[in-house]
Design a protein around this motif. Structure first.
Motif, PDB file in Angstrom:
ATOM      1  N   ILE A  50       0.831  -1.202   0.000  1.00 15.19           N
ATOM      2  CA  ILE A  50       0.000   0.000   0.000  1.00 15.19           C
ATOM      3  C   ILE A  50       0.867   1.254   0.000  1.00 15.19           C
ATOM      4  CG2 ILE A  50      -1.662   1.367   1.332  1.00 15.19           C
ATOM      5  CD1 ILE A  50      -2.803  -1.252   2.405  1.00 15.19           C
ATOM      6  N   MET A  51       1.873   1.262   0.879  1.00 24.23           N
ATOM      7  CA  MET A  51       2.711   2.453   1.043  1.00 24.23           C
ATOM      8  C   MET A  51       3.659   2.663  -0.134  1.00 24.23           C
ATOM      9  SD  MET A  51       1.914   4.041   3.792  1.00 24.23           S
ATOM     10  CE  MET A  51       3.360   5.095   3.912  1.00 24.23           C
ATOM     11  N   GLY A  52       4.166   1.565  -0.706  1.00 27.34           N
ATOM     12  CA  GLY A  52       5.200   1.665  -1.728  1.00 27.34           C
ATOM     13  C   GLY A  52       4.870   2.576  -2.898  1.00 27.34           C
ATOM     14  N   PRO A  53       3.719   2.373  -3.581  1.00 25.86           N
ATOM     15  CA  PRO A  53       3.412   3.213  -4.743  1.00 25.86           C
ATOM     16  C   PRO A  53       3.325   4.703  -4.419  1.00 25.86           C
ATOM     17  CG  PRO A  53       2.042   1.252  -4.735  1.00 25.86           C
ATOM     18  CD  PRO A  53       2.746   1.281  -3.424  1.00 25.86           C
ATOM     19  N   PHE A  54       2.762   5.033  -3.218  1.00 24.70           N
ATOM     20  CA  PHE A  54       2.661   6.445  -2.852  1.00 24.70           C
ATOM     21  C   PHE A  54       4.036   7.058  -2.622  1.00 24.70           C
ATOM     22  CE2 PHE A  54      -1.621   4.984  -1.587  1.00 24.70           C
ATOM     23  CZ  PHE A  54      -2.378   5.916  -2.282  1.00 24.70           C
ATOM     24  N   VAL A  55       4.891   6.327  -1.869  1.00 27.05           N
ATOM     25  CA  VAL A  55       6.248   6.821  -1.612  1.00 27.05           C
ATOM     26  C   VAL A  55       7.032   6.892  -2.923  1.00 27.05           C
ATOM     27  CG1 VAL A  55       8.427   6.360  -0.426  1.00 27.05           C
ATOM     28  CG2 VAL A  55       6.259   5.934   0.735  1.00 27.05           C
ATOM     29  N   GLY A  56       6.894   5.853  -3.749  1.00 24.77           N
ATOM     30  CA  GLY A  56       7.583   5.838  -5.037  1.00 24.77           C
ATOM     31  C   GLY A  56       7.158   6.987  -5.927  1.00 24.77           C
ATOM     32  N   GLY A  57       5.868   7.285  -5.932  1.00 21.25           N
ATOM     33  CA  GLY A  57       5.378   8.396  -6.741  1.00 21.25           C
ATOM     34  C   GLY A  57       5.951   9.728  -6.291  1.00 21.25           C
ATOM     35  N   MET A  58       6.016   9.928  -4.964  1.00 20.51           N
ATOM     36  CA  MET A  58       6.580  11.181  -4.459  1.00 20.51           C
ATOM     37  C   MET A  58       8.073  11.286  -4.760  1.00 20.51           C
ATOM     38  SD  MET A  58       4.633  11.854  -0.813  1.00 20.51           S
ATOM     39  CE  MET A  58       5.056  10.243  -0.096  1.00 20.51           C
ATOM     40  N   LEU A  59       8.805  10.171  -4.582  1.00 21.20           N
ATOM     41  CA  LEU A  59      10.243  10.191  -4.868  1.00 21.20           C
ATOM     42  C   LEU A  59      10.515  10.446  -6.349  1.00 21.20           C
ATOM     43  CD1 LEU A  59      11.602   7.221  -2.691  1.00 21.20           C
ATOM     44  CD2 LEU A  59      12.015   9.660  -2.347  1.00 21.20           C
ATOM     45  N   ALA A  60       9.676   9.867  -7.201  1.00 21.80           N
ATOM     46  CA  ALA A  60       9.875  10.041  -8.642  1.00 21.80           C
ATOM     47  C   ALA A  60       9.794  11.511  -9.038  1.00 21.80           C
ATOM     48  CB  ALA A  60       8.842   9.228  -9.418  1.00 21.80           C
ATOM     49  N   GLU A  61       8.909  12.246  -8.364  1.00 20.35           N
ATOM     50  CA  GLU A  61       8.766  13.669  -8.676  1.00 20.35           C
ATOM     51  C   GLU A  61       9.999  14.462  -8.237  1.00 20.35           C
ATOM     52  OE1 GLU A  61       6.443  15.035 -10.365  1.00 20.35           O
ATOM     53  OE2 GLU A  61       5.047  13.352 -10.510  1.00 20.35           O
ATOM     54  N   VAL A  62      10.700  13.951  -7.205  1.00 23.71           N
ATOM     55  CA  VAL A  62      11.811  14.707  -6.627  1.00 23.71           C
ATOM     56  C   VAL A  62      13.159  14.281  -7.200  1.00 23.71           C
ATOM     57  CG1 VAL A  62      13.011  15.292  -4.478  1.00 23.71           C
ATOM     58  CG2 VAL A  62      10.515  15.061  -4.494  1.00 23.71           C
ATOM     59  N   ILE A  63      13.393  12.960  -7.325  1.00 22.50           N
ATOM     60  CA  ILE A  63      14.737  12.481  -7.678  1.00 22.50           C
ATOM     61  C   ILE A  63      14.789  11.725  -9.003  1.00 22.50           C
ATOM     62  CG2 ILE A  63      15.415  12.330  -5.250  1.00 22.50           C
ATOM     63  CD1 ILE A  63      14.958   9.342  -5.353  1.00 22.50           C
ATOM     64  N   GLY A  64      13.643  11.412  -9.610  1.00 24.04           N
ATOM     65  CA  GLY A  64      13.653  10.693 -10.872  1.00 24.04           C
ATOM     66  C   GLY A  64      13.499   9.188 -10.682  1.00 24.04           C
ATOM     67  N   TYR A  65      13.207   8.479 -11.782  1.00 24.03           N
ATOM     68  CA  TYR A  65      12.875   7.059 -11.695  1.00 24.03           C
ATOM     69  C   TYR A  65      14.093   6.174 -11.422  1.00 24.03           C
ATOM     70  CZ  TYR A  65       8.468   8.657 -13.624  1.00 24.03           C
ATOM     71  OH  TYR A  65       7.283   9.315 -13.814  1.00 24.03           O
ATOM     72  N   SER A  66      15.208   6.437 -12.073  1.00 25.85           N
ATOM     73  CA  SER A  66      16.369   5.558 -11.895  1.00 25.85           C
ATOM     74  C   SER A  66      16.871   5.581 -10.463  1.00 25.85           C
ATOM     75  CB  SER A  66      17.486   5.959 -12.858  1.00 25.85           C
ATOM     76  OG  SER A  66      17.908   7.291 -12.627  1.00 25.85           O
ATOM     77  N   GLU A  67      16.825   6.767  -9.811  1.00 21.85           N
ATOM     78  CA  GLU A  67      17.315   6.860  -8.432  1.00 21.85           C
ATOM     79  C   GLU A  67      16.444   6.090  -7.446  1.00 21.85           C
ATOM     80  OE1 GLU A  67      17.213   9.267 -10.529  1.00 21.85           O
ATOM     81  OE2 GLU A  67      19.270  10.058 -10.651  1.00 21.85           O
ATOM     82  N   ILE A  68      15.156   5.855  -7.797  1.00 23.90           N
ATOM     83  CA  ILE A  68      14.280   5.093  -6.897  1.00 23.90           C
ATOM     84  C   ILE A  68      14.818   3.677  -6.712  1.00 23.90           C
ATOM     85  CG2 ILE A  68      11.945   4.183  -6.563  1.00 23.90           C
ATOM     86  CD1 ILE A  68      10.841   6.479  -8.095  1.00 23.90           C
ATOM     87  N   PHE A  69      15.436   3.127  -7.746  1.00 20.86           N
ATOM     88  CA  PHE A  69      15.984   1.776  -7.638  1.00 20.86           C
ATOM     89  C   PHE A  69      17.085   1.711  -6.580  1.00 20.86           C
ATOM     90  CE2 PHE A  69      14.046   1.703 -11.840  1.00 20.86           C
ATOM     91  CZ  PHE A  69      13.442   0.454 -11.864  1.00 20.86           C
ATOM     92  N   PHE A  70      17.844   2.790  -6.419  1.00 19.61           N
ATOM     93  CA  PHE A  70      18.898   2.803  -5.407  1.00 19.61           C
ATOM     94  C   PHE A  70      18.286   2.826  -4.001  1.00 19.61           C
ATOM     95  CE2 PHE A  70      21.142   5.350  -8.916  1.00 19.61           C
ATOM     96  CZ  PHE A  70      21.523   4.191  -9.564  1.00 19.61           C
ATOM     97  N   TRP A  71      17.203   3.581  -3.841  1.00 23.50           N
ATOM     98  CA  TRP A  71      16.497   3.588  -2.563  1.00 23.50           C
ATOM     99  C   TRP A  71      15.884   2.216  -2.275  1.00 23.50           C
ATOM    100  CZ3 TRP A  71      16.227   7.332   1.167  1.00 23.50           C
ATOM    101  CH2 TRP A  71      16.735   8.585   0.846  1.00 23.50           C
ATOM    102  N   THR A  72      15.351   1.603  -3.297  1.00 23.08           N
ATOM    103  CA  THR A  72      14.789   0.256  -3.142  1.00 23.08           C
ATOM    104  C   THR A  72      15.864  -0.729  -2.707  1.00 23.08           C
ATOM    105  OG1 THR A  72      13.099   0.670  -4.821  1.00 23.08           O
ATOM    106  CG2 THR A  72      13.618  -1.628  -4.349  1.00 23.08           C
TER     107      THR A  72
END
Length: 404
Positions: free
Chosen positions: A147-169
């Motif tokens: 439940i939480m993942g998509p919301f957090v991922g969406g917010m991070l994508a707006e700030v740091i971009g999609y490729s950087e989300i993989f590093f957080w993951t």
């Protein structure tokens, strides 16, 4: 605190981290493909095969990892998967082409297994009379993360971009793995066998036990029917119309509200399974889910759809945890993780076939029509379960004695 409870709460939190981390990136694969320069006309094609690649390799390897877990312990399999996926996901953030993404997703499925190994460890280290509750709690942790993942991922994508989300993951997966490494204590004593049984002979023995085959079939039908309509929900929300035109927001809400009620009721239904029998809870939830899919056909507003999805989530909370509890009940002693590996393969079949089949069906009979199809499939699963488990306990015991 008793050790089984300590393990349960630690693995519940770890699953929350893992599912939350993975769901931060998976929904955004099409956008990541677009960011790396893939042609718009090719994005849907690549997104489909890249998404399915993970399930394909997991389907093949899951029984092998399960067999190794029975020999060497479930904790080591959790760590193997957690640290391995952290490396693969980190590399995914460095990918520059769809081919690289496809290879990395295949590799991720090959080494995956954090969730099945966690379920196996909890199932085998928890008193049998508490297994339903424990597996329900474990399911709640996983669902909360999804439940939480998509919301957090969406917010991070707006700030740091999609490729950087993989590093957080990757960082979240590392954290969950280190928590398991230092905090989980497994009570594992491998069962000695007089002679070594080959992988194929062992698989044949498992697949000749009727109760287990019944549960594997039910798992395939469940995953097929419940995940299949998922990709169509945003289109259905668009068709219904939403206040202010916030389609993406309400589509996410429709998906999340089902997971929310699932998360709340999974432990409650698990306790009911411990008290009255998991097979009764599973049968009841299948019938109820089949009935709750019918009103989906007649909704005319997003608010009506939200109510239907919430009620549906109440039933879904009792499905897979009950299946896992029954798998533990019918699995031969010392082969629990191997059997859970076959269950994972069954789930992967449903995960691969469901969305693709429903995509074709929605074009033929419409989105409302597929809700009726889903209701029928769940009803068939309930009847198959009821008919198949008659006398299954006695048959399972006889089979295990003859194979001992």
């Amino acid at each position: 605190m008793e050790q089984w409870k300590r393990n349960l709460y630690i693995l519940m939190f770890s699953q929350f981290l893992v599912l939350g981390a993975m769901s931060m990136v998976i929904p955004f694969l099409p956008l990541y493909l677009k960011e790396m320069g893939t042609k718009p006309s090719d994005i849907n094609f690549w997104a489909g095969i890249i998404f399915g690649a993970n399930f394909l390799s997991a389907f093949i390897l899951a029984p092998i990892w399960g067999r190794l877990a029975d020999r060497h312990g479930r904790k080591i399999m959790i760590l193997r998967s957690g640290f391995g996926m952290a490396i693969v996901i980190f590399l995914t953030g460095l990918a520059t082409s769809p081919w690289q993404l496809l290879i990395l997703r295949l590799l991720n499925g090959t080494i995956s297994g954090f969730i099945p190994a966690s379920i196996s460890l909890v199932a085998t280290n928890t008193p049998k009379e508490k297994a339903g509750y424990a597996l329900g709690m474990l399911s709640s942790g996983a669902v909360a993360g999804s439940i939480m993942g998509p919301f957090v991922g969406g917010m991070l994508a707006e700030v740091i971009g999609y490729s950087e989300i993989f590093f957080w993951t990757s960082a979240c997966l590392l954290t969950a793995s280190f928590i398991v490494l230092f905090a989980v204590k497994e009570e594992f004593v491998p069962i000695k066998q007089e002679k070594r049984v080959s992988f194929w002979s062992e698989g044949s023995m498992i697949l000749h036990q009727r109760p287990l085959v019944i549960m594997f079939t039910v798992a395939i039908l469940l995953q097929f029917a419940t995940l299949g309509p998922g990709p169509q929900m945003s289109l259905f929300v668009t068709e219904l119309g939403v206040p202010g035109g916030y389609v993406a927001f309400f589509a996410g809400l429709v998906i999340s509200i089902t997971s929310f009620s699932n998360m709340i009721f999974a432990p409650i239904l698990g306790k009911l399974g411990d008290r009255y029998g998991s097979e009764k809870v599973l049968f009841g939830c299948l019938i109820a889910a089949a009935l709750f899919f019918i009103p989906h056909v007649f909704v005319h507003s997003v608010w009506q759809l939200l109510i239907c999805r919430f009620l549906l989530g109440l039933c879904l909370g009792g499905l897979m945890p009950s299946v896992s509890t029954l798998i533990r009940k019918f699995a031969p002693a010392g082969k629990e993780s191997t059997v859970f590996g076959y269950l994972t393969s069954a789930n992967c079949i449903g995960n691969m076939l469901g969305p693709a089949t429903y995509g074709v069906l929605s074009g033929l009979i419409g989105i409302r029509g597929i809700f009726l199809i889903t209701s029928v499939i769940l009803l068939v699963a309930a009847l198959w379960l009821k008919a198949g488990l008659k006398g299954a306990g006695k048959e399972s015991m006889a089979t295990m004695k003859s194979s001992a």
